[in-house]
Structure formats: structure tokens, C-alpha cells
Motif scaffolding. Structure first.
Motif, PDB file in Angstrom:
ATOM      1  N   GLY A 221      -6.168   0.771  -7.880  1.00  0.00           N
ATOM      2  CA  GLY A 221      -7.085   1.322  -6.897  1.00  0.00           C
ATOM      3  C   GLY A 221      -8.509   0.869  -7.136  1.00  0.00           C
ATOM      4  N   LYS A 222      -9.427   1.480  -6.403  1.00  0.00           N
ATOM      5  CA  LYS A 222     -10.820   1.109  -6.550  1.00  0.00           C
ATOM      6  C   LYS A 222     -11.372   1.478  -7.915  1.00  0.00           C
ATOM      7  CE  LYS A 222     -11.627   1.849  -1.596  1.00  0.00           C
ATOM      8  NZ  LYS A 222     -12.414   2.587  -0.578  1.00  0.00           N
TER       9      LYS A 222
ATOM     10  N   LEU B 196      -4.535   6.772  -1.876  1.00  0.00           N
ATOM     11  CA  LEU B 196      -4.055   5.473  -1.420  1.00  0.00           C
ATOM     12  C   LEU B 196      -4.324   4.422  -2.495  1.00  0.00           C
ATOM     13  CD1 LEU B 196      -2.817   3.854   0.925  1.00  0.00           C
ATOM     14  CD2 LEU B 196      -5.139   3.438   1.748  1.00  0.00           C
ATOM     15  N   GLY B 197      -3.320   3.632  -2.814  1.00  0.00           N
ATOM     16  CA  GLY B 197      -3.444   2.579  -3.804  1.00  0.00           C
ATOM     17  C   GLY B 197      -2.462   1.459  -3.512  1.00  0.00           C
TER      18      GLY B 197
ATOM     19  N   GLU C  78      -5.223  -2.763   5.227  1.00  0.00           N
ATOM     20  CA  GLU C  78      -5.881  -2.301   3.999  1.00  0.00           C
ATOM     21  C   GLU C  78      -6.540  -3.469   3.274  1.00  0.00           C
ATOM     22  OE1 GLU C  78      -6.084   0.782   3.608  1.00  0.00           O
ATOM     23  OE2 GLU C  78      -4.510   1.455   4.985  1.00  0.00           O
TER      24      GLU C  78
ATOM     25  N   LEU D 260      -9.267  -2.551   0.812  1.00  0.00           N
ATOM     26  CA  LEU D 260      -8.785  -1.997  -0.452  1.00  0.00           C
ATOM     27  C   LEU D 260      -8.314  -3.104  -1.397  1.00  0.00           C
ATOM     28  CD1 LEU D 260      -7.963   0.413  -2.201  1.00  0.00           C
ATOM     29  CD2 LEU D 260      -5.799   0.497  -0.970  1.00  0.00           C
ATOM     30  N   TYR D 261      -7.660  -4.124  -0.850  1.00  0.00           N
ATOM     31  CA  TYR D 261      -7.209  -5.231  -1.701  1.00  0.00           C
ATOM     32  C   TYR D 261      -8.387  -5.933  -2.369  1.00  0.00           C
ATOM     33  CZ  TYR D 261      -2.382  -4.974   0.012  1.00  0.00           C
ATOM     34  OH  TYR D 261      -1.105  -4.578   0.301  1.00  0.00           O
TER      35      TYR D 261
ATOM     36  N   PRO E   1       0.841  -1.209   0.000  1.00  0.00           N
ATOM     37  CA  PRO E   1       0.000   0.000   0.000  1.00  0.00           C
ATOM     38  C   PRO E   1       0.873   1.254   0.000  1.00  0.00           C
ATOM     39  CG  PRO E   1      -0.665  -1.557   1.715  1.00  0.00           C
ATOM     40  CD  PRO E   1       0.647  -2.034   1.200  1.00  0.00           C
TER      41      PRO E   1
ATOM     42  N   TYR F 115       0.887   5.745  -1.103  1.00  0.00           N
ATOM     43  CA  TYR F 115       0.188   6.953  -1.529  1.00  0.00           C
ATOM     44  C   TYR F 115       0.814   7.419  -2.836  1.00  0.00           C
ATOM     45  CZ  TYR F 115      -2.279   7.462   2.911  1.00  0.00           C
ATOM     46  OH  TYR F 115      -3.106   7.281   3.982  1.00  0.00           O
TER      47      TYR F 115
ATOM     48  N   GLU G 124     -11.167  -4.616  -3.286  1.00  0.00           N
ATOM     49  CA  GLU G 124     -11.887  -3.742  -4.222  1.00  0.00           C
ATOM     50  C   GLU G 124     -11.028  -3.299  -5.400  1.00  0.00           C
ATOM     51  OE1 GLU G 124     -13.211  -0.510  -1.881  1.00  0.00           O
ATOM     52  OE2 GLU G 124     -14.771  -1.636  -0.816  1.00  0.00           O
ATOM     53  N   LEU G 125      -9.847  -3.856  -5.555  1.00  0.00           N
ATOM     54  CA  LEU G 125      -8.969  -3.458  -6.661  1.00  0.00           C
ATOM     55  C   LEU G 125      -9.591  -3.835  -7.999  1.00  0.00           C
ATOM     56  CD1 LEU G 125      -5.414  -4.426  -5.334  1.00  0.00           C
ATOM     57  CD2 LEU G 125      -6.538  -2.203  -5.296  1.00  0.00           C
TER      58      LEU G 125
END
Length: 1214
Positions: free
Chosen positions: A186-187, A169-170, A206, A209-210, A152, A154, A212-213
């Protein structure tokens, strides 16, 4: 079984195969294509045909070499590459699963990106045959920065509004191959970013986030436009002109044609903001392609093994183009280290053994150089005339009053101000016909694209006689070699630090040798030089939402410097006769145009450094002809310097003409900038630039990222400063070795360097007027040829000076006619086995540089120039004078033995110089303060008051070395049994007798007879006067004996001593002069066996004669001393008697005075007792202290015992 027939490898062969990979939770990664052994399956053949068709449209010839059915191991290399990528991807995914706690199945986008990133890593870091794939393709090692896969981070995005996010954030999934930008998932899909910041917390935080990639590698192509990926054709909407009269066809009956290109923002399934937050729909994107039939050369030559495309007989692979040169790998140059192997100038090539002065393999190597452009603006007061504002520059919002530093504005206000400055810059370029708006009839897609950026800085100017700050914006291009490899040979001639002082030195020499002609130094600066050069081909760029066509060059274009030089040189050649120097094309020589009446007349030399030029021309011709001609075509600013007090600036160095020569000083803003970056405090006790522990092994930790960046910025600035400071060259070279990995140890060394620079910021270099042929250690001109110049190179090396890698550091200082002009300091790329080897490698590099400078000097001055190379190692000098190698030098590379041939061919002269007088010693090791100061004196350093630096230290050094030389000569003659004290005393006497060797060589032969005659008369008069009998005494040289006068023994001593003193003086002077001359001016001829005794024996004879003189004088003085002792005794006795009488009289007078004083004191006490206190008195409680009633002292302190008050006593007794 069929076998594949292969021809010679004339073209590269690309093997490809599928990498089907699945994943199960229990067994991990397994291959689903392990049973596939050939490429004759329909899917691979379809892919091959698609590639062939694409290359046909590009006009490229394609060859198919499909293996026969059943051929085993035909794709071994491809299978091995697939296996390597799969294993590395397995490692990356396992690390990601371990840190995130997620399964990451095959359907997850990270699974696919792991294979892409694995291939990217293998190409750049896997070494095969001492080279990586990236090095073979690009010719340089990869120096970019990376972060762990799936971490993760920025990423920086471009904010459209001031309140938008600038960091998002990605998840890092790789780096792009075309522009080396970070690929972030990213999303909303995939984006590119030039800068990232690591989060620094566990990946598992995160997890949402993983999950929703979005975005797979096959959704995007390999091309990159700016900061956007190019979407694959299957995701682009067809760019079809709408036809309302025709009913749209069903999808099933649409003919299979290649879809046209649609705007990227309208792609289905792709987020509106893919990369950097750029959602500007108003910017048209034209990606139309031309559909032309393939040429005949773009035909497919099938393989015989392919049943569907059979030919008669398989032959050799035909070349893709005519006469393609092939280079074997063994002949490729090494790419792990870019080292300097050979130097070529003119028609000669010289091999050297030095490393390059700056390591291009170091990460962020060019970042430090770029930071110099972002340094605080410098007040340039060299041109004090008021500026004339260009159109748009008179906007009052861009001008700010001078408060002693740059204006500090709010970020929002500064952004608005920058937008205004950008608009002013665009308007200025349009007015100068550099830009023009693209018309609707022009197809900008056929033009070459150019990326641009605005560079904004604060500039100090004078407006109406008042200093003000101006916010300036300049449009610059951004071109990169890896984006356009079609431009080769873009070398642009430019000056370097080794020749910038040649013109001032030549000006001083001509001022002394040509007093009838008045020359002037002309510093020429051409404003907006690039904007005067037409573009070779039209280029287009999108600026402020509009397409503009560039008609002229702008800063930042790769070919801009070369195009400007050719353009300016053609202009000069059109109006004058100009000649280029073959060795350095940036150095030119002017002549007036020849006519039918007047022939061409040589005027003077000059040098061109991009848009700055320095010329040495006759004053009248420069004023009346040259400057007006250039002003007719360009907007220039120039300065003329030809009298005492004049000054000019060239390359930010201030040159001031003084009574003795020219003083060159560097601006102190760079030193202040370094001090601010590193936050260093002043230390007046820091007297040397190099920390002695910097050469030791470094075991300290590396600096943090922020501190390391500051370190690189400071060292980058120090590299620029060191060009004019030979005293810091060695320290900067040592610190530059830490650019890749700065440590705490190196930071201490940098701090001490900055403290030294702060203490010596006022140092400058004073160039003096010298005659041609003058030497540094003997400042006299040549008697044979008054126009023959002398270039001296003082070479030195420190054997195994670095304790970290045991490499040697070498350097050299160069002097023209005795005037210091340049220095070099380099590390040797191999470890030397002896001091002679390291000295020879240094001499090779110094001679190579010296031959180049000699050629430039001869071109500028049109006079012959002798090159003399000094070394302080006798073995190195002897090796240069011989041919071939010796027993101890058989390992030398033959390419480095060219120096022996150059010495034999008389292209240069090798001489020996003592270490204390070797200027090159300053570039090899840390020195003591006294030694450093003495060498700075030899390098012509001056302080702020133009006083020489280190003159006292140099005088002490010369006295010490002279004493050592005399002691060595005496000990050589008398042997080792003599006492050291006696030897030193004799050497001290010899030091008092000789005169400098130069005076001996010039004056001894012409004045020796006069000295002999004068001394003979003195000896005769002395003997006659001493032997004459007077009335009161007999002559001390005569004694009566049997009515005869006989000379005593002391008489013969005195006469012999006086006469032989002259002989010893003469012989001693000759011996000393011969010794010094033999030491300093030892030429390439070998010394004979008895040459040393010839120079020493006269000195020994003189020593013996001096001892004889002292014996005679001692006897003479003994007789006189006895008489003086008797007289002295009588005088002392008389003096003692007189003092005794005086003391008795004084004692009686003192006793009388004491009795009178005691009587007066008694009378005074009685008078005070009789007198009563005054009426107005206040008696204190204790003691006899009393005060007046009006005394303010007693009123303020009524209850305190006070001493007698001087105020009250004055009132009582007035």
C-alpha cells in the motif's frame, strides 16, 4: 581443469546464485548474469561466509563445496531454478502491465515482489517426481487460497477505534511462507492480512495506487511475529544503553559489531502502522539475542577447491548429527491423496482398500468442523441444578433474561460486554492459578511464546431456578504445527463412534444375566479439565497489554489433550487399579485397590473422552467410593442411571432408560441449524435421504463463494449428525465428495437430505436387553456358553455405484448380541472389475473394524466374543474360504489377502445372508421408502413415541421373500416345464404348513411323539364316527352290499389323507427348517453335492401327499353338496311364495292410504278458500303473499316480492 570430488549425499546441499534481471520497454526482460558461470566471485563468497557464521552461532555444522574455477555446469540445478523463477515472474509482470497499462520498471516494488511470489508458487504447485516441494517439506499438500498477483484487493485490518476503517485498499503481492497470510502493498508500506476481498473492477482504475506503492522484499526478513514482519537488521536502530559521560563516536569510526535489536515501531523509514493498524507503543518487544561462542561441533569443513580455505584432501560429507536416517524418495508415502492404507491396533496390522472417511486434502475441510463451535448455543437442561457463579460471574451486566432465543444486542454494546467478559475470564484464571502476571525480574524472552484469543459465546443456564442467558468468554490458545515442529507424538487417546454404544449394550446384557448385582451408568463431566494440568515448560503470552505466565494448560494447546489424559489417568491409577485397553487406550477397566485383607476385585469398564467419561460400575461402589474420590480433586458434574425413567447425557446424546432397554436420541438443534443455513422449506413428501441423481455425472456450474461456504457448513454439520443416523450415512458421504467444489447438482441433493432430516428429526435408536449369544435375525442365546458374546458384521457393497468415477461404495452394520451399535460407510479407492471384488474389499474393511471392536468388547466384558461377518455374495464368501487368488482375482493385492488367513485361523466366521436381510445394504445405494423403512426396523429405530419404525414394511418383506424361496424350491424339483401358476399355488400351500426353523430345531425332537399319538387318536375317532350307521341315515363311509358292509373308495382316501397330512406336515417342516438353517447359518464348511436334495425332497413328498388328500376330500364334499343343493332349492321356492303373498297385501294397504290422503288434501284446500285474510294484513303487489303489518321483513324490503313469511304465518294462526 579441476574436477569436483563429491562424497555420499549425507546432508542436503543448497545451491544459490544471484538473479540479476533488468527490463527494457522494447525487449522485455533480459538476464544480466548470463555470463556468470561460477560462484567464486567476491559477492557470493561473502554471502556464503555470512551464512556459515550465522549457522555457527546456532551450533550447526556447515560444509562448503565451492566448485573449481572453470567448472562448467556445476550449478545446473540452481541455474534451472533461477530460469524457472524468472520465466514465471515475467508472466506475472506481463499480466500486471497488460491490466494496469503501466510500465512497472525495475525500480517499482512490484518488479521485486514478482520474483518472490514466483518462487512461492513454484514451491507449492510445481510437481516434480509426483510431489511438490511443499509436500516434501511439510508432508501434506497445500490447500490455501490465492488470488492473482498484483490485483487490487481490500484487506482486513485491526481497528483500534470503533470508527476506524476495517478494510483498506491495497495490492496483493504474495503470501507469507510462515503463517500463510496475504502480503498487501500500500501507500504506507507492506502489511499482512488474514482475509481479503476482491474488488471486481478493472485494475487500470487504481493506477494512482500502483504508482504510490512502497516496500521492497529486502526491507523485511522472512520471519513473522503475529501479523508483523520482522525488519531486516540494517534497518533496526542499535539498542545501545545511553552513556552521557562519553561523547558519541563518529559513524566512520564505529566498530563493526552486529547491531542489537530495537523496537519495531521506532524503525526509520518504516511507517508507524505497518500491519493491521496496530500502533500500540506500550507493548514491549524483546528481541535480544544471546552471544555465545560456537561449540566445537559447529565448525566449518572447507572444500579443497577453495584456495582461501584449503585442506589436505577432500573427503566424504560428514553428517550434521550422529546417525541421521535417510529415506529414499521411493519409500516415501504418497502425499497427493491421504488414503487409509492399513489399520494397526494391538499387535496386528490389517490392510484395507477403503478411502478415509473424510478427505483432508479438501480446501476448507477444517473450516466446516470449526463452524460447529460457532453454532447457536444449545439449551442444555440435562443438569437442572442451579449454577454457582464463579468469582466475577455474578456481574449483572453479563446475565440476560430468557426470551426464547439468544439476546440480540447492538455491536457497540456487545463489544463493551465482551471486554467485560474478557476481564472476568482473566480474573477467573488468575484465581485458579492458571495465570500470573510476569514480574520485572523474569526474562520473558527466554520463555516460549503463546498466542491466545478470547472465544465468546452465549450460554443458557439456570440461576436461582430461572433460565437466563450468560455472556461467557473463554481464553484459548492458538498453536500451529508449522510454527512449532518440535512437538511430535502428541496423540491423545479418545473414544470414537464405534465404541460409544458398547457400554449401554453391556449394561443391558449384565442387567439380564446378573440380576443379583445392580450396575449403574455414570456420566461424568469434569469442569475446566485443562486448567488442572500443570504446564510442562513455562509459557508467556501478552493479554490485554500485559505479559502473563501460564502455569497450567489452557484450551487450544496442541499437547493439552494428551497432558490431560495422562494427568487424569495417573490420578485414577493412584486411587484405584486401572487397566488400559491396548487396542483403544481410552477404554479402561476399574478394580478396587488390593489390601492385605482384601484382594483386588474387578468393578467395571469405562471410557474417557477428553473431559467427559462414561463408566459402568456397581451402584454402591460408584456412590460410596468412586464419585467421592474424584470429587475431592476435581469439580465434577455426574449423572447416575440404573432404573426405568433415569436419563443421562453423553457427548450430547440423551440416553433414557425404558422398560425394554435404552433409547438414544440426538438433539434436533443441528438439523434446525442446517435448515437455517440453507434456507430449506419443509417437504413432508421427502421420505428418503439420498437423491438418486446424486450418483450421476455432474455437469452443472459451481456455486458462488457465499453459497459454497454455506454448503460446506451444512455438510460439516451433516457429518456430525450421520454418526448416529445410519440412514443418512451414504447420502452424507456422497455430498462430502463435493466439499472442494460444490455445484448446483450437489445443492439439490443437500436440500433433499435436509428435508428428510426435518421429517425424521424425532427418530431415535432403541437398545434392547438381549442375552449373550443372541443374533440379529435369530434372537436366542447360545446354549453352550451363556457368557459368550456374538459380534455380527453385515457387509455389503454396490459395484460401480458411482456413475461419475465408477467407484464402489461399501458399508457395514455391527450388532452385539443382536443389538445394533455401529456402522461404517466408505468409498473404495480403486475401480473393481467384478461384484465379487467390490464385495471382498468391503468385507476386508468390515472385518478389520470388527476385529478391533471384538478386542474392545472382550476387554470390557471379560468374556469371549465371536465375530461373524455376513456377506450377500456367494462368490465373495467362497473366495474368503480358500487360500490364494483365483483366475478372476489375480490382480488382487497380496496385502489384502489377510482375511483368508483370519478365516482359516478361526478369528472370524464368514457366513452368507440374503440381500433382503443384510443390514449393510442401507450404506451402499439410494433406496426406496419401503426398503429404507424395513432396514431402519433392523437398525432398531423408533419414533417419538418409542414405536418401532418400519415394522409393517419388514413383515411384508419377509412374506415376499418367503414366497420367493418356496417358489424357487418347488421349481427346482419339478423343473422348468411346470406352469408358473401351478408352481405358485403349490408354494402357497407349503407356506401354510411349515413352522419357523428355530421352533423346529428346539421343539420338534421333543414333541413329535406326542403329536403322532394325538393325531392317531383323532384319525381313529374320525373314521369310526363317520362309518357308524344311525337311525336316519347310513354312514357315508359304508354301503350295503349282499348283507355286508364294505368300505367305499372314498373311505381309503379320507383315512390316507388324514394320516399322510401329518407326515407331509412333519417332512415339510423339516425340509423348510433345514433349508432356512442352511441358508442363514451356512458356516465355513463347504456344502456336499447331495446336501440340497436332502432339504428339498421332504417338501416335494409333502406336496404330493397334500394333492392326494385334496382328491379324497373333493369326492366326499361332492356327495354332500348334492344334498345341500336340493335342500337349498326347496328353501328358495318356499321363500319366494312367502314374499309373493306379503307383497300383495302391502300393495292393497298402500292403495287405501293414498285414497285417504287425497280426500284430506281436498278438504284442506276448501277450508283455506272459505277463510278470509286477517284484518292486520299487508298484501304485496304480486302473487298471494301477505304479511302482518308489524312484519320487519316487509318493512325492510317494501318494494320487493317476498315469499310467504314464516313469522307472519305464526302471528296469523297462533
Amino acid at each position: 581443469m579441476e574436477f569436483l570430488k563429491q562424497g555420499p549425499r549425507d546432508v542436503p546441499v543448497v545451491q544459490f546464485d544471484f538473479c540479476f534481471t533488468g527490463y527494457t520497454v522494447d525487449k522485455g526482460m533480459v538476464s544480466l548474469d548470463s555470463a556468470l558461470k561460477c560462484d567464486n566471485e567476491p559477492s557470493t563468497l561473502a554471502l556464503q561466509k555470512a551464512i556459515v557464521a550465522a549457522r555457527q552461532r546456532l551450533g550447526l555444522r556447515t560444509i562448503t563445496q565451492n566448485p573449481a574455477i572453470g567448472a562448467k555446469g556445476s550449478l545446473g540445478f540452481c541455474e534451472k531454478a533461477v530460469d524457472s523463477v524468472r520465466k514465471l515472474a515475467n508472466t506475472l509482470l506481463d499480466q500486471a502491465r497488460s491490466r494496469t497499462g503501466l510500465l512497472l520498471p525495475v525500480s517499482h516494488c512490484l518488479f521485486a515482489w514478482a520474483f518472490v511470489h514466483s518462487a512461492w508458487l513454484i514451491n507449492r504447485y510445481r510437481v516434480i517426481g509426483n510431489m511438490t516441494a511443499y509436500e516434501r517439506a511439510t508432508g501434506a499438500s497445500y490447500g490455501g487460497r490465492i488470488a492473482p498477483f498484483a490485483e487490487p484487493v481490500y484487506c482486513q485490518v485491526e481497528a483500534k477505534q470503533k470508527g476506524d476503517k476495517r478494510w483498506l485498499l491495497g495490492i496483493l503481492v504474495g503470501k507469507s511462507s510462515s503463517n500463510d497470510m496475504y502480503v498487501i502493498a500500500g501507500k504506507d508500506g507492506i502489511r499482512l492480512s488474514r482475509s481479503i476481498r476482491r474488488v471486481g473492477r478493472p485494475w487500470s482504475t487504481e493506477a494512482l495506487l500502483y504508482n504510490e506503492l512502497k516496500g521492497f522484499p529486502w526491507d523485511y526478513g522472512s520471519g513473522v511475529v503475529g501479523t508483523k514482519f520482522v525488519a531486516m537488521p540494517k534497518q533496526r536502530l542499535p539498542d545501545v544503553v545511553p552513556a552521557p559521560a562519553v561523547e558519541p563516536a563518529e559513524p566512520s569510526v564505529i566498530p563493526a559489531v552486529a547491531p542489537a535489536v530495537a523496537p519495531e515501531d521506532d524503525l526509520p523509514g518504516i511507517p508507524a502502522v505497518l500491519l493491521g493498524g496496530d500502533t500500540d507503543d506500550s507493548a514491549p518487544v524483546n528481541r535480544s539475542t544471546r552471544r555465545v561462542p560456537p561449540p566445537e561441533s559447529a565448525r566449518v569443513i572447507p572444500n579443497a577447491a577453495d584456495s582461501s580455505m584449503a585442506v589436505d584432501e577432500p573427503g566424504a560429507n560428514p553428517p550434521m548429527r550422529e546417525e541421521v536416517p535417510s529415506t529414499p524418495e521411493a519409500m516415501l508415502p504418497p502425499l497427493k491423496k491421504l488414503r487409509l492404507q492399513a489399520v494397526t491396533f494391538g499387535s496386528q496390522t490389517y490392510e484395507v482398500n477403503d478411502e478415509s472417511e473424510f478427505n483432508l486434502d479438501q480446501p476448507d475441510g477444517w473450516d466446516t468442523g470449526a463452524n460447529l463451535w460457532s453454532m447457536p448455543s444449545e439449551k442444555d437442561e440435562s443438569f437442572t441444578d442451579d449454577v454457582v457463579a464463579a468469582p466475577g460471574e455474578d456481574d449483572e451486566r453479563l446475565w440476560f433474561p430468557d426470551n426464547g432465543r439468544e439476546p440480540e444486542l447492538d455491536s457497540a454494546i456487545l463489544a463493551e460486554l465482551d471486554d467485560l467478559a474478557d476481564s472476568v475470564e482473566v480474573a477467573r484464571l488468575i484465581k485458579k492459578s492458571v495465570l500470573r502476571a510476569a514480574t520485572s525480574n523474569e526474562d520473558v524472552s527466554l520463555m516460549k511464546g503463546l498466542t491466545t484469543k478470547f472465544v465468546r459465546t452465549w450460554r443458557f443456564k439456570k440461576r436461582k431456578g430461572v433460565g437466563v442467558w450468560y455472556r461467557r468468554s473463554r481464553l484459548c490458545a492458538r498453536e500451529f504445527r508449522w510454527l512449532d515442529d518440535s512437538k511430535e507424538g502428541l496423540f491423545s487417546p479418545a473414544t470414537s463412534t464405534d465404541i460409544v454404544r458398547l457400554l449401554p449394550a453391556l449394561f443391558l446384557t449384565w442387567k439380564k444375566t446378573r440380576p443379583s448385582e445392580q450396575f449403574a451408568l455414570v456420566a461424568l463431566d469434569i469442569k475446566d479439565a485443562y486448567l488442572e494440568v500443570p504446564q510442562p515448560v513455562p509459557v508467556v503470552s501478552r493479554i490485554q497489554g500485559q505479559d502473563f505466565v501460564f502455569q497450567k494448560m489452557v484450551l487450544g494447546q496442541r499437547e493439552g489433550s494428551q497432558q490431560w489424559f495422562n494427568y487424569f489417568y495417573d490420578f485414577l491409577a493412584e486411587h484405584f487399579e486401572v487397566e488400559k485397553c491396548k487396542e483403544c487406550p481410552a477404554v479402561i477397566r476399574f478394580s478396587s485397590k488390593s489390601t492385605s485383607v482384601h484382594a483386588s476385585e474387578s468393578k467395571g469398564p469405562g471410557m474417557i473422552h477428553v473431559d467427559d467419561s462414561l463408566l459402568l460400575l456397581p451402584l454402591d461402589w460408584a456412590r460410596d467410593c468412586f464419585i467421592p474420590t474424584v470429587q475431592q480433586r476435581f469439580q465434577i458434574t455426574y449423572e447416575l442411571a440404573y432404573e426405568v425413567g433415569h436419563s443421562f447425557s453423553f457427548l450430547k446424546r440423551l440416553h433414557t432408560l425404558t422398560e425394554h432397554g435404552i433409547t438414544i436420541r440426538q438433539p434436533t438443534s443441528y438439523i434446525t441449524h442446517m435448515q437455517e443455513i440453507m434456507n430449506v422449506k419443509e417437504n413432508v413428501r421427502q421420505r428418503v435421504p439420498c437423491w438418486s441423481e446424486l450418483r450421476a455425472k455432474d455437469t452443472t456450474s459451481e456455486l458462488e463463494h457465499v453459497e459454497a461456504s454455506k454448503f460446506r457448513q451444512a455438510v460439516g454439520t451433516a457429518l456430525y449428525i450421520s454418526c448416529d443416523r445410519p440412514d443418512v450415512g451414504y447420502a452424507v458421504r456422497m455430498l462430502a465428495a463435493y466439499m472442494a467444489r460444490p455445484t448446483e447438482h450437489a445443492k439439490i441433493g443437500l436440500t433433499k437430505l435436509i428435508q428428510y432430516l426435518v421429517n425424521t428429526a424425532h427418530y431415535g435408536i432403541a437398545m434392547k436387553a438381549t442375552a449373550p449369544g443372541s443374533k440379529k435375525l435369530f434372537e436366542h442365546g447360545s446354549e453352550d456358553d451363556s457368557e459368550r458374546f456374538v459380534l455380527e458384521a453385515f457387509s455389503d457393497a454396490d459395484w460401480s455405484g458411482s456413475k461419475r468415477d465408477r467407484r464402489s461404495y461399501g458399508g457395514a452394520s455391527y450388532c452385539l448380541n443382536g443389538q445394533y451399535i455401529h456402522y461404517v460407510c466408505r468409498s473404495q479407492k480403486c475401480i473393481s472389475l467384478s461384484s465379487m471384488e467390490s464385495e471382498y474389499y468391503s468385507a476386508v474393511g468390515s472385518s478389520c473394524q470388527g476385529l478391533f471392536m471384538k478386542a474392545v468388547v472382550e476387554f470390557m466384558s471379560r468374556s469371549p466374543c465371536d465375530l461373524i461377518v455376513y456377506v450377500d455374495n456367494q462368490s465373495c464368501k467362497a473366495f474368503c474360504l480358500r487360500q490364494g487368488v483365483t483366475k478372476a482375482s489375480k490382480h488382487f493385492e497380496g496385502r489384502l489377502l489377510w482375511l483368508q488367513d483370519a478365516v482359516q485361523q478361526k478369528r472370524l466366521i464368514m457366513k452368507y445372508v440374503s440381500t433382503h436381510a443384510n443390514l449393510g445394504d442401507i450404506h451402499t445405494k439410494p433406496l426406496s421408502p419401503a426398503r429404507l423403512q424395513s432396514l431402519l426396523f433392523l437398525h432398531d429405530f423408533v419414533d417419538m413415541h418409542d414405536r418401532p419404525v418400519g415394522s409393517e414394511e419388514w413383515d411384508r418383506t419377509m412374506a415376499t421373500e418367503g414366497m420367493k424361496a418356496q417358489v424357487k424350491r418347488v421349481r427346482t424339483v419339478v423343473g422348468g416345464d411346470a406352469s408358473s401358476t401351478w408352481v405358485k399355488r403349490v408354494a402357497l400351500l407349503l407356506m401354510m404348513m411349515p413352522i419357523p426353523s428355530e421352533a423346529v430345531t428346539t421343539a420338534y425332537s421333543s414333541r413329535s411323539w406326542m403329536c403322532s399319538f394325538v393325531l392317531f387318536l383323532v384319525c381313529l375317532a374320525f373314521c369310526i364316527g363317520s362309518g357308524t350307521e344311525s337311525d336316519d341315515h347310513d354312514g357315508w363311509m359304508l354301503i350295503p352290499q349282499h348283507d355286508r358292509l364294505l368300505y367305499c373308495r372314498e373311505t381309503f382316501y379320507a383315512i390316507a389323507g388324514v394320516i399322510l397330512s401329518y407326515v407331509s406336515w412333519s417332512l415339510g417342516s423339516q425340509g423348510y427348517g433345514a433349508g432356512v438353517e442352511a441358508e442363514m447359518n451356512s458356516t465355513t464348511q463347504t456344502t456336499t453335492a447331495g446336501g440340497g436334495d436332502t432339504a428339498v425332497m421332504p417338501t416335494v413328498i409333502g406336496t404330493m401327499l397334500v394333492m392326494t388328500i385334496l382328491g379324497g376330500i373333493l369326492v366326499m364334499l361332492t356327495m354332500r353338496v348334492k344334498k345341500l343343493e336340493a335342500l337349498l332349492a326347496d328353501a328358495q321356492q318356499a321363500k319366494a311364495d312367502a314374499l309373493s303373498r306379503v307383497s300383495r297385501d302391502l300393495a292393497r294397504q298402500l292403495e287405501q292410504a293414498r285414497r285417504q290422503n287425497r280426500a284430506l288434501e281436498t278438504e284442506l284446500i276448501r277450508a283455506r278458500e272459505r277463510a278470509g285474510p286477517p284484518a292486520q294484513v299487508v298484501i304485496t303487489g304480486r302473487g298471494r303473499c301477505f304479511h302482518h303489518e308489524n312484519c320487519h321483513v316487509h318493512q325492510n324490503n317494501p318494494n320487493k316480492v317476498l315469499t310467504p313469511c314464516s313469522y307472519c304465518q305464526h302471528m296469523f294462526f297462533e
